[in-house]
Design an enzyme around this catalytic site. Structure first.
Site, short mmCIF file in Angstrom:
data_model
loop_
_atom_site.label_atom_id
_atom_site.label_comp_id
_atom_site.label_asym_id
_atom_site.label_seq_id
_atom_site.Cartn_x
_atom_site.Cartn_y
_atom_site.Cartn_z
N HIS A 31 47.74 -0.26 2.64
CA HIS A 31 48.33 0.38 3.80
C HIS A 31 49.77 -0.09 4.05
CE1 HIS A 31 44.12 1.17 5.65
NE2 HIS A 31 44.52 2.18 4.91
N GLU A 72 42.44 -6.14 8.52
CA GLU A 72 43.08 -6.43 7.25
C GLU A 72 44.38 -7.18 7.52
OE1 GLU A 72 43.55 -2.52 5.57
OE2 GLU A 72 45.41 -2.14 6.65
#
Length: 286
Positions: free
Chosen positions: A245, A207
């Site tokens: 995150h 990511e």
């Protein structure tokens, strides 16, 4: 399989809390070898036949233990991690929101003690058919020969589910954690899969944010002979905003999905534009 095998004997730190007790029950149902729990002040009790001790030291005096999974709240995670790192070989920190300075101290202490740490902010690890040390739903996994590494729990589940539905099983799935400071990185897990006779191909789910995937690309080029397929989340993410995150934030030109995709494809990694493409890429690879 890697990290988790028939010789793994685990204790649960924070076993009497809501999360700890629920997931201990789920891990036991999956035949994971949970031999003890630790909650200070609750020694002498038990949960589903698992004896509870006041400390890891006390647990080790009574049981053969080599790994730990931590469910304690973030303010106490560092103390719990230090205690397990001192005594055990493998420590999995499920806890979210561990302060960055605490995480840095945990990793430094783990390095000094040569202890493997997975997390924090991880769904854990699962070796289908052997057990799980984590919080993942077991029904979406099946035994097989594809290793999965990911920074994202949700994407791990999605990809594992699609592999399973296509008849492709997994050797081990590892969530390395989505925080800026984590214990075990992609490269370490890649090497374990490379050395694992039960793994024939690897899925790397990345990511935006940081340079972990770029570092992994260099490692793959120099060390990995098995086929690797990758999916990178966050193609449309705006710079400067955290996406999910704590580690998923783009600073300047580094950490973009495109820079990661370029680095990986340059070393021969097959890139899936969507998670659903991973299955086809894996089928072509093995």
């Amino acid at each position: 399989m890697i990290l988790l095998n028939k010789d793994t004997k685990c204790l649960v730190q924070g076993i009497t809390g809501t999360q700890g007790s629920f997931h201990t029950s789920e891990m036991l149902k999956y035949n994971t070898n949970i031999v003890a729990g630790v909650t200070p002040g609750k020694g002498g009790q038990s949960l589903e036949g698992v004896p509870i001790f006041n400390s890891i030291e006390e647990a080790k005096e009574n049981k053969d233990i080599n790994s730990s999974i931590i469910f304690v709240p973030a303010p106490f995670a560092k103390d719990a991690a230090f205690e397990s790192i001192k005594h055990l070989d493998l420590v999995i920190i499920i806890t979210e929101h561990v302060p960055v300075h605490d995480a840095m101290e945990i990793m430094e202490y783990a390095k000094e003690n040569n202890t493997t740490v997975i997390g924090p902010n991880t769904p854990g690890i699962i070796s289908p058919g052997v057990g799980k040390l984590g919080i993942m739903p077991t029904h979406i996994f099946k035994e097989g020969n594809v290793g999965v590494i990911s920074r994202s729990g949700t994407l791990t589940y999605e990809v594992a589910s699609q592999l399973t539905m296509s008849g492709i099983g997994q050797s081990t799935c590892v969530g390395i954690g989505g925080d800026p400071v984590i214990g075990t990185n992609y490269s370490n897990i890649l090497q374990r899969f490379e050395d694992d006779p039960d793994t024939d191909a690897i899925v790397l789910i990345g990511e935006i944010g940081g340079n972990a995937e770029e570092v992994a690309a260099k490692y793959i080029e120099d060390n990995i002979s098995k086929p690797v397929v990758s999916y990178i989340a966050g193609m449309t993410a705006p710079p400067g905003k955290r996406m999910g995150h704590a580690g998923a934030i783009i600073q300047g030109n580094s950490g973009t999905a495109q820079s990661k995709i370029n680095a990986l494809s340059d070393v021969g990694v097959k890139i899936a534009k969507m998670p659903s493409e991973i299955v086809e890429q894996i089928k072509r690879s093995i």
